[in-house]
Design an enzyme around this catalytic site. Structure first.
Site, PDB file in Angstrom:
ATOM      1  N   ARG A  22      13.665 -25.063  18.678  1.00 14.70           N
ATOM      2  CA  ARG A  22      14.181 -23.623  18.387  1.00 14.70           C
ATOM      3  C   ARG A  22      12.941 -22.945  17.740  1.00 14.70           C
ATOM      4  O   ARG A  22      12.188 -23.379  17.248  1.00 14.70           O
ATOM      5  CB  ARG A  22      15.264 -23.631  17.627  1.00 14.70           C
ATOM      6  CG  ARG A  22      16.671 -24.046  17.922  1.00 14.70           C
ATOM      7  CD  ARG A  22      17.629 -23.928  16.992  1.00 14.70           C
ATOM      8  NE  ARG A  22      18.041 -22.535  16.950  1.00 14.70           N
ATOM      9  CZ  ARG A  22      18.818 -21.960  18.036  1.00 14.70           C
ATOM     10  NH1 ARG A  22      19.396 -22.681  18.993  1.00 14.70           N
ATOM     11  NH2 ARG A  22      19.138 -20.532  17.670  1.00 14.70           N
ATOM     12  N   CYS A  77      18.647 -10.622  19.274  1.00 13.19           N
ATOM     13  CA  CYS A  77      18.918 -11.831  19.694  1.00 13.19           C
ATOM     14  C   CYS A  77      19.982 -12.220  20.806  1.00 13.19           C
ATOM     15  O   CYS A  77      19.512 -12.150  22.052  1.00 13.19           O
ATOM     16  CB  CYS A  77      18.842 -12.764  18.366  1.00 13.19           C
ATOM     17  SG  CYS A  77      18.231 -14.367  18.564  1.00 13.19           S
ATOM     18  N   HIS A  89      15.978 -10.548  13.541  1.00 13.61           N
ATOM     19  CA  HIS A  89      17.028 -10.242  12.506  1.00 13.61           C
ATOM     20  C   HIS A  89      16.530  -9.796  11.644  1.00 13.61           C
ATOM     21  O   HIS A  89      15.237  -9.643  11.283  1.00 13.61           O
ATOM     22  CB  HIS A  89      17.716 -11.926  12.381  1.00 13.61           C
ATOM     23  CG  HIS A  89      18.298 -12.453  13.422  1.00 13.61           C
ATOM     24  ND1 HIS A  89      19.610 -12.053  14.067  1.00 13.61           N
ATOM     25  CD2 HIS A  89      17.963 -13.337  14.358  1.00 13.61           C
ATOM     26  CE1 HIS A  89      19.962 -12.809  15.006  1.00 13.61           C
ATOM     27  NE2 HIS A  89      18.793 -13.754  15.194  1.00 13.61           N
TER      28      HIS A  89
HETATM   29  N1  GLN Z   1      22.421 -18.539  20.879  1.00 12.31           N
HETATM   30  C1  GLN Z   1      21.149 -17.931  21.194  1.00 12.31           C
HETATM   31  C2  GLN Z   1      19.748 -18.895  21.180  1.00 12.31           C
HETATM   32  O1  GLN Z   1      19.710 -19.822  20.412  1.00 12.31           O
HETATM   33  C3  GLN Z   1      20.753 -16.702  20.226  1.00 12.31           C
HETATM   34  C4  GLN Z   1      20.698 -17.100  18.867  1.00 12.31           C
HETATM   35  C5  GLN Z   1      20.656 -16.068  17.913  1.00 12.31           C
HETATM   36  O2  GLN Z   1      21.199 -14.737  18.182  1.00 12.31           O
HETATM   37  N2  GLN Z   1      20.043 -16.080  16.610  1.00 12.31           N
HETATM   38  O3  GLN Z   1      18.823 -18.706  21.751  1.00 12.31           O
END
Ligand code: GLN
Length: 244
Positions: A131, A97, A198
């Site tokens: 998101r 990620c 994840h």
């Molecule tokens: N900060 C990054 C995003 O929001 C990665 C987030 C994460 O590692 N879950 O895209």
């Protein structure tokens, strides 16, 4: 390279460890030690030098945008060349990620552009849209002819776009993947692997932990099997959660 010792270097373990991604490290440790392979964990944090010969796997977990900013600049200024050198000698680079986003050329965060290490041809943009969150599953073919499923959980604001010769790690079966558009998830260039998944990913996909260990040590044959009833159940549960 030793068949009896796996050396892992965690980059920024205090900052890049969202969603308990450090569980990936524990998984590598346990599955190595259960086979009689010694496990050695070192880390490289802000301002530290990265030794390109000191590890078989270089690992970067996920992180919040604000922590990524610190790491992105440090990675580009202090570790870029050494990480390239490690990858060039065949070490595994495994990034999740936020770590994955830093493998490419840049991460555009509205009016700020974070540098990447340029190990693979991709860039990431933090779009205004929602998101990308939820359980996800992808089909991967790490070895020719052997298709497997990786199941995990994604939560990212950034959208990643592969370019040039970069190959995705897998094909999205369910979930959003790199950018919610092209059906690609992650990136793979030899032993350099990035993914949005994840879970932590490896406890949910024990076979993939073994694949990483095998690749990192350059083993000619697969690792000896382990009694994996619990790991298989975790994998089945992750697939079920993703609807695959
Ligand atoms: N900060 C990054 C995003 O929001 C990665 C987030 C994460 O590692 N879950 O895209």
């Amino acid at each position: 390279m030793s068949e009896r010792r796996l050396r892992v270097c965690a980059l920024y373990p205090d900052l890049m460890n969202i969603y308990a991604d450090r569980g990936n490290l524990i998984m590598l440790q346990r599955r190595s030690e259960w086979r009689g392979i010694d496990f050695q964990l070192i880390s490289s944090g802000l301002g530290d030098r990265l030794d390109p010969d000191a590890a078989d796997i270089y690992y970067i977990g996920g992180g919040q945008d604000r922590d990524q900013k610190l790491c992105a600049h440090d990675l580009a200024e202090h570790k870029r060349d050494d990480l390239h050198a490690a990858a060039a000698r065949g070490a595994v680079v495994f990034a999740v990620c936020g770590g994955y986003q830093l493998l490419g050329s840049s991460y555009q965060l509205r009016d700020e552009t974070l540098p990447g290490v340029g190990l693979v041809e991709l860039h990431t943009v933090r779009a205004d849209g929602p998101r990308l969150i939820g359980n996800a599953a992808i089909e991967v073919e790490l070895d020719a002819g052997a298709r497997r499923v990786l199941a995990g959980f994604e939560n990212h604001g950034g959208r990643t776009y592969l370019a040039g010769a970069a190959d995705p790690l897998g094909r999205v079966l369910t979930g959003h993947g790199n950018n919610d558009r092209d059906g690609h998830e992650g990136v793979r260039a030899g032993n350099v692997i990035g993914t949005y998944l994840h879970g932590p990913l490896l406890p949910k996909n024990a076979w993939f932990a073994d694949w990483l260990i095998t690749a990192a040590l350059g083993l000619p044959t697969p690792l000896s099997p382990l009694p994996d009833e619990l790991e298989d159940a975790a994998h089945a549960e992750a697939r079920h959660a993703a609807g695959v």
